[in-house]
Design a protein around this motif. Structure first.
Motif, PDB file in Angstrom:
ATOM      1  N   UNK B 868       0.819  -1.160  -0.012  1.00 53.41           N
ATOM      2  CA  UNK B 868      -0.062   0.101   0.009  1.00 53.41           C
ATOM      3  C   UNK B 868       0.865   1.148  -0.116  1.00 53.41           C
ATOM      4  N   UNK B 869       0.600   2.053  -0.743  1.00 53.99           N
ATOM      5  CA  UNK B 869       1.583   3.377  -1.118  1.00 53.99           C
ATOM      6  C   UNK B 869       0.469   4.547  -1.083  1.00 53.99           C
ATOM      7  N   UNK B 870       1.084   5.643  -0.360  1.00 53.70           N
ATOM      8  CA  UNK B 870       0.419   6.791  -0.345  1.00 53.70           C
ATOM      9  C   UNK B 870       0.152   7.451  -1.805  1.00 53.70           C
ATOM     10  N   UNK B 871      -1.237   8.047  -1.869  1.00 52.28           N
ATOM     11  CA  UNK B 871      -1.594   8.560  -2.957  1.00 52.28           C
ATOM     12  C   UNK B 871      -2.552   9.608  -2.572  1.00 52.28           C
ATOM     13  N   UNK B 872      -2.956  10.468  -3.653  1.00 49.38           N
ATOM     14  CA  UNK B 872      -4.159  11.353  -3.321  1.00 49.38           C
ATOM     15  C   UNK B 872      -5.386  10.774  -4.196  1.00 49.38           C
ATOM     16  N   UNK B 873      -6.352  10.859  -3.944  1.00 50.41           N
ATOM     17  CA  UNK B 873      -7.902  10.339  -4.678  1.00 50.41           C
ATOM     18  C   UNK B 873      -8.396  11.662  -5.076  1.00 50.41           C
ATOM     19  N   UNK B 874      -9.161  11.746  -6.304  1.00 54.31           N
ATOM     20  CA  UNK B 874      -9.719  12.530  -6.638  1.00 54.31           C
ATOM     21  C   UNK B 874     -11.155  12.249  -7.009  1.00 54.31           C
ATOM     22  N   UNK B 875     -12.310  12.890  -6.604  1.00 57.36           N
ATOM     23  CA  UNK B 875     -13.706  12.576  -6.953  1.00 57.36           C
ATOM     24  C   UNK B 875     -14.191  13.526  -8.181  1.00 57.36           C
ATOM     25  N   UNK B 876     -14.995  12.937  -8.706  1.00 53.42           N
ATOM     26  CA  UNK B 876     -15.515  13.577  -9.726  1.00 53.42           C
ATOM     27  C   UNK B 876     -16.230  14.954  -9.478  1.00 53.42           C
ATOM     28  N   UNK B 877     -16.367  15.848 -10.470  1.00 58.17           N
ATOM     29  CA  UNK B 877     -16.783  17.021  -9.978  1.00 58.17           C
ATOM     30  C   UNK B 877     -18.039  17.301  -9.614  1.00 58.17           C
ATOM     31  N   UNK B 878     -17.976  18.107  -8.286  1.00 62.06           N
ATOM     32  CA  UNK B 878     -19.273  18.344  -7.575  1.00 62.06           C
ATOM     33  C   UNK B 878     -19.691  17.501  -6.752  1.00 62.06           C
ATOM     34  N   UNK B 882     -14.801  12.001  -0.032  1.00 59.59           N
ATOM     35  CA  UNK B 882     -14.874  10.463   0.485  1.00 59.59           C
ATOM     36  C   UNK B 882     -14.886  10.401   1.920  1.00 59.59           C
ATOM     37  N   UNK B 883     -15.187   9.273   2.328  1.00 59.53           N
ATOM     38  CA  UNK B 883     -15.150   8.884   3.761  1.00 59.53           C
ATOM     39  C   UNK B 883     -13.671   8.400   4.366  1.00 59.53           C
ATOM     40  N   UNK B 884     -13.194   9.091   5.497  1.00 59.60           N
ATOM     41  CA  UNK B 884     -11.923   8.562   5.875  1.00 59.60           C
ATOM     42  C   UNK B 884     -12.337   7.186   6.141  1.00 59.60           C
ATOM     43  N   UNK B 885     -11.351   6.174   5.953  1.00 54.09           N
ATOM     44  CA  UNK B 885     -11.621   4.783   6.270  1.00 54.09           C
ATOM     45  C   UNK B 885     -12.504   4.060   5.121  1.00 54.09           C
ATOM     46  N   UNK B 886     -12.931   4.686   4.152  1.00 53.71           N
ATOM     47  CA  UNK B 886     -13.642   3.995   3.108  1.00 53.71           C
ATOM     48  C   UNK B 886     -12.714   3.176   2.449  1.00 53.71           C
ATOM     49  N   UNK B 887     -12.812   1.959   1.927  1.00 53.04           N
ATOM     50  CA  UNK B 887     -11.884   0.955   1.227  1.00 53.04           C
ATOM     51  C   UNK B 887     -11.968   1.027  -0.161  1.00 53.04           C
ATOM     52  N   UNK B 888     -10.835   1.056  -0.974  1.00 56.86           N
ATOM     53  CA  UNK B 888     -10.612   1.069  -2.419  1.00 56.86           C
ATOM     54  C   UNK B 888     -10.686  -0.521  -2.420  1.00 56.86           C
TER      55      UNK B 888
END
Ligand code: ZN
Lengths: 88, 959
Positions: B868-878, B882-888
């Motif tokens: 597991x590596x550190x990344x950013x996550x972008x959600x779709x516009x608008x 995301x919730x902290x703890x949500x799983x990929x």
């Protein structure tokens, strides 16, 4: 609550101390096998009866070696860290 | 039952001092010196409570701590004490006493009907009956029906319980004849003595059983012995229970006070302990042996002699030993009609005039509804009675000896367990040690004092000496009717038989399955009868069955006593900022962060909007925040550079004085333990600026490596965190504000570039100015003596006004750092995260000298390609954050499998969209990939991006 003898402060209540590990678990420096390193990290003798352990007296910050019986909790003595514990 | 107060007698009561209180709202009269129990008996109150499970009517059984039935809630001016034993609480004017587990009163309990269904409610019926569909559907009703006293949730003690640490030569537990003899002997030898007894009056059995010592009547001897101890400066504590005996012979005492003060907890460390804790009389097994009016024979004698109460008029005494004859004779002499049913063929050898003895007979069953009215004997005859006294032998009170890990030995002669092989530092004396006669008890007391006894001979009993002659009279399997074993837990002989049929044959399993001995009395009257029955059914001997483990406390101890001053804000004291008052004046709303009380946001408005506003304004001009919690641990000495190289993952010895460097500390397992900035002040002096909540742990680690590896003389470590306040100015206009502070240091970027340190002065005090940034904007951390920080902060705010400076709470600071992809260890990392998972692989591949955790970075797991590596996550516009703890998640095996999780997420006011950090499998190589993210069953899509979402080139650090 037990009394532990800090070699620097004298007998104090156990809540002032923190366990530091089994004495003599020397850190292997340099290139060591995975087995040897895992032994240092994880493998413990956990003896029943007389043990020699590293403790820290948190109120004075000093680490020391303590001889203790893991069955009856008798403490037979404590000393400042020596060559065995240092690995020097 | 027709118990009543006699016109005369009662050594403990003062008939000149009448008092009254209420029991279940009924007025009860008594005298000073009465216990609640003796006053209830004197008033003819037969039913004093309802049993735990079946709501059977129950009366007073004992006269001390052993009492299983008479639990009451006692309300007085100082509050309500739930589940008190009526036998151990002194009656007092105006107190309100309520029976427990009964509604509206013990006599007219509406759940009494439960007893009719008893055959449907055997041991463990909860486990079997309420499994489907869900135990929780039934739980509230069952808990309401099967309960004890009521705790008042609003109760607060008026004052803190005292806690006392005490040292003495000899601690004697129990002030009966044996304990008094031990205490007197040790005191005579010149030793310091503490004598404790859980009763209000010392003397133990001497207070109600006859006796003569060295020619003096028993009670007079007690008074004289106690007076000598007191005048000799020894400590005699009454109403004090030794409830726990711990390692290294620490004894815990709980002392109750008659004046309304909360209880006092004592921790006593004696050089020798004498346990003279006595013995407890056992019930006799027969059907319905729990009816009100059936009492311990010894208790009946105690009520007669100490309180002038006659427990009945037509009395049958059931016994298997000689000790019941003194009560029988005394009650007959007091006017009762008494018949002894002695199971021994030769029983009754001691019988004298006034009582009838049936030898070789036992009681089969008792009869009556709310009180005993008659007994059926094993020869088929019935006898009308209003009271049955029972003595099934004596169980030594070995609890403290067993808590000290003392082994018990079975005594056939006493039909009981007694202390076995002696334990170092502990002596046992009197009935607990198995003595029967007064002379034996006194001699054992002196002997138990060991090396601390005086050489004078022990006192001697000079009257007639007690005998026991006990034979076994244990509960038998297949008995008719319901034979109660444990009154308080409502366990019958049939429950024990059922448990054995279901193969719960270990005594520990029996206990848990039937709850035998698990009530608040911990089976003081019931345990031995229970295990004798278990032994019988399973064809084993009692010693083979053994006892359950004795654990503290001996009797319940109020939490307030154990807590002492460690309650409320003192329970887990928070650390406070030197400028807390200033932050509060500025509208700071405080929360605890890692043990520190810090401003979460300012202004007192709606939290979410205030935090967004702070984060937005911080990017526009300038922001001030209090970073005083950051660690400031100094590492000093000739080997300091070598030391920090070993401690840090990053090479630190190449750092030039006046500069600082960001780095990781690892654990030996290679996992990132802390991150922060290391300042090199000069050649041999560094300052470790570790995470706020890790200061104590980092300090301990530094000390450990220093002492273990570097020796005490070459490195010195000093934790100066609390000595300094660190006030930070951040933002595009930060330099102008710091210039205005007039610190006397050159602030141009050539003199003080990013990651450099300068010394200055403010109002005559040295300050350290460090250009480090946790916001991504140009920042100055200014550290100053904590006691001079207020003037600097005030000045900063003044100078900041021209630049529309905003105060940052911790919440908006978290948004700023997340926009930049700056991590918080323990939040954006877990117990497996290594530095190369965070994109810092250089030292791992390049460093050649040793450092903490190095070897672990090259294990098979560390080299794995799917970490597991550190990344950013972008959600779709608008879309919302995301919730902290949500799983990929991705498809794998039979369903979804986790590929990591969201560690931080915030709405960024500057970017106008959410930002998130996550640890995702192979994440560093997957930028641009869209993955599924699941939270509480909802799956959304997010795109993997670089951790840094704002100013990735880092221009603002220098702007
Ligand atoms: Zn110490």
């Amino acid at each position: 609550m037990q009394l532990f003898p800090c070699p620097f402060c004298g007998p104090r209540e156990e809540s002032e101390f923190h366990y530091g590990g089994e004495a003599g678990n020397l850190r292997p420096d340099g290139e060591v096998t995975a087995e040897r390193w895992a032994g240092y990290l994880h493998m413990r003798d956990n003896p029943k009866g007389p043990t020699r352990e590293i403790w820290v007296h948190m109120t004075c910050g000093e680490f020391f070696a303590m001889s203790r019986d893991s069955v009856n909790h008798k403490v037979s003595g404590s000393s400042v860290l020596g060559d065995v514990e240092h690995g020097a | 039952m027709s118990a009543s107060r006699l016109a005369t007698g009662g050594s403990d009561i003062d008939r000149g001092c009448p008092l009254s209180f209420t029991f279940d709202d009924r007025r009860v009269e008594g005298f000073a010196g009465d216990t609640i129990a003796s006053a209830l008996l004197a008033s003819g109150q037969a039913v004093v409570g309802r049993s735990f499970k079946y709501h059977r009517p129950r009366g007073i059984w004992g006269s001390g701590v052993e009492e299983p039935n008479a639990l009451v809630d006692v309300e007085s001016a100082v509050g309500r004490v739930p589940n008190a034993r009526a036998t151990t609480v002194q009656a007092a004017e105006g107190i309100r006493v309520r029976s427990v587990n009964a509604s509206p009163t013990a006599e007219t309990d509406r759940n009494a009907v439960l007893d009719r269904f008893a055959r449907f409610l055997p041991a463990a019926f909860y486990y079997k009956t309420f499994m489907w569909p869900d135990w929780h559907l039934f739980e509230p009703r069952i808990r309401a029906m099967a309960g004890l006293g009521v705790v008042d949730p609003d109760w607060k003690p008026r004052q803190v319980s005292d806690q006392v640490n005490h040292h003495c030569d000899v601690l004697v537990v129990g002030a009966g004849p044996a304990g008094l003899a031990a205490a007197a002997s040790a005191a005579a030898a010149g030793h310091s003595v503490v004598l404790v007894d859980d009763r209000t009056q010392p003397g133990g059995s001497l207070r109600h059983r006859g006796g003569e010592i060295d020619g003096v009547e028993g009670r007079a001897w007690v008074e004289a012995a106690v007076a000598r101890l007191n005048s000799g400066g020894q400590l005699v504590l009454s109403d004090t229970t030794a409830f726990g005996l711990y390692d290294h012979n620490l004894v815990a005492l709980n002392q109750r006070h008659a004046d309304g003060r909360p209880d006092t907890l004592w921790r006593v460390r004696p050089r020798r302990i004498v346990l003279a804790t006595g013995a407890i009389e056992r019930p006799v097994p027969f059907a319905n042996n729990d009816l009100p009016g059936i009492l311990s024979a010894d208790a009946a004698l105690s009520y007669l002699r100490r309180h002038g109460v006659l427990v009945g008029r037509d009395i049958v005494v059931a016994t298997n030993n000689d000790s019941a004859y003194e009560p029988a004779l005394a009650l007959a002499a007091a006017g009762a009609s008494v018949m002894v049913v002695d199971c021994r063929r030769e029983g009754g050898a001691q019988a004298k005039s006034g009582i009838r003895v049936l030898a070789g007979r036992t009681i089969t069953a008792a009869r009556g509804r709310n009180a005993v009215q008659g007994v059926l004997l094993d020869d088929g005859t019935t006898v009308a009675v209003d009271c049955v006294l029972v003595s099934g032998g004596w169980t030594p009170t070995v609890h403290l000896f067993s808590q000290a890990k003392g082994k018990l030995a079975w005594s056939d002669q006493l039909a009981a367990f007694i202390p076995g092989e002696a334990i170092e530092g502990i002596g046992v004396a009197g009935a607990v040690a198995g003595t029967v006669s007064l002379s034996e008890a006194l001699a054992s007391g002196v002997a138990a004092a060991g090396d601390f006894a005086s050489s004078s001979p022990a006192p001697r009993g000079t009257g007639s000496e007690a005998m026991l002659g006990v034979v076994s009279l244990w509960p038998k399997p297949k008995a008719k009717g319901r034979v109660w074993i444990d009154y308080q837990s409502d366990v019958t002989a049939k429950d024990v038989e059922l448990a054995v049929r279901e193969n719960f044959v270990s005594v520990e399993h029996l206990k848990r399955y039937t709850t035998l001995g698990m009530a608040t009395d911990q089976g003081k009257t019931s345990n031995l009868n229970g295990l004798a029955l278990l032994a019988d059914i399973t064809g084993r001997g009692i010693p083979e069955v053994g006892t359950t483990t004795y654990r503290p406390p001996f009797t319940p101890v109020p939490f307030a006593s154990l807590a002492g001053s460690r309650r409320g804000s003192m329970h887990a004291p928070v650390r406070r900022l030197p400028l807390e008052a200033n932050h509060r004046a500025a509208g700071g709303v405080f929360q605890e962060y890692g043990g520190w009380l810090r401003p979460a946001y300012y202004g007192g408005g709606e939290a979410g909007a205030s935090i967004q506003e702070e984060a937005r304004r911080a990017r526009q001009s300038v922001a001030l925040f209090d970073g005083s919690t950051l660690g400031k641990i100094e590492v000093i000495g000739p080997r300091a550079a070598e030391f920090v190289d070993f401690i840090y993952y990053n090479t630190m010895s190449t750092l030039k004085p006046g500069h600082c460097r960001y780095g990781f500390m690892l654990s030996e397992n290679g996992v990132v333990f802390d991150d922060g900035v290391l300042v090199r002040v000069d050649e041999h002096r560094f300052i470790v600026s570790c995470s706020s909540s890790h200061v104590a742990a980092v300090h301990a680690r530094l000390e450990e490596w220093r002492q273990d590896r570097f020796g005490r003389d070459s490195v010195y470590i000093h934790n100066a965190t609390a000595q300094y306040a660190t006030l930070t100015v951040s933002g595009p206009n930060a330099r102008q504000v710091v210039e205005a502070l007039d610190l006397g240091a050159a602030l141009d970027d050539a003199s003080l570039p990013h990651m450099a340190v300068a010394a200055g002065r403010f109002a005559g005090d040295e300050v350290r100015i460090a250009r480090v940034s946790f916001t991504g904007d140009r920042s100055y951390e200014i550290s100053i003596r904590a006691d001079r920080a207020e003037a600097l902060w005030t000045r900063m705010r003044q100078e900041g006004r021209a630049f529309d400076a905003v105060l940052l709470g911790l919440e908006s600071l978290m948004i700023l750092r997340a926009e930049k992809g700056y991590i918080v260890i323990g939040k954006d990392t877990d117990g497996t995260t290594m530095p190369h998972d965070l994109g810092v692989a250089g030292p791992r591949t390049k460093r050649v000298n040793e450092f903490v955790g190095r070897r672990s970075l090259f294990t098979e797991a560390a080299n794995s390609t799917n970490r597991n590596q550190l990344v950013g996550l972008a959600v779709r516009e608008g879309e919302a954050p995301l919730a902290t703890g949500a799983h990929g998640v991705e498809k794998g095996g039979s369903g979804l499998k986790s590929i990591g999780f969201v560690t931080s997420n915030y709405q960024s006011p500057t970017l106008g969209r959410p930002v998130a950090l996550a640890l995702i499998e192979r994440g560093a190589a997957r930028h641009g990939e869209t993955i599924d993210v699941q939270h509480l069953g909802v799956v959304r899509q997010a795109t993997i991006v670089a951790p840094c979402a704002f100013d990735p080139e880092g221009r603002r650090l220098h702007a």
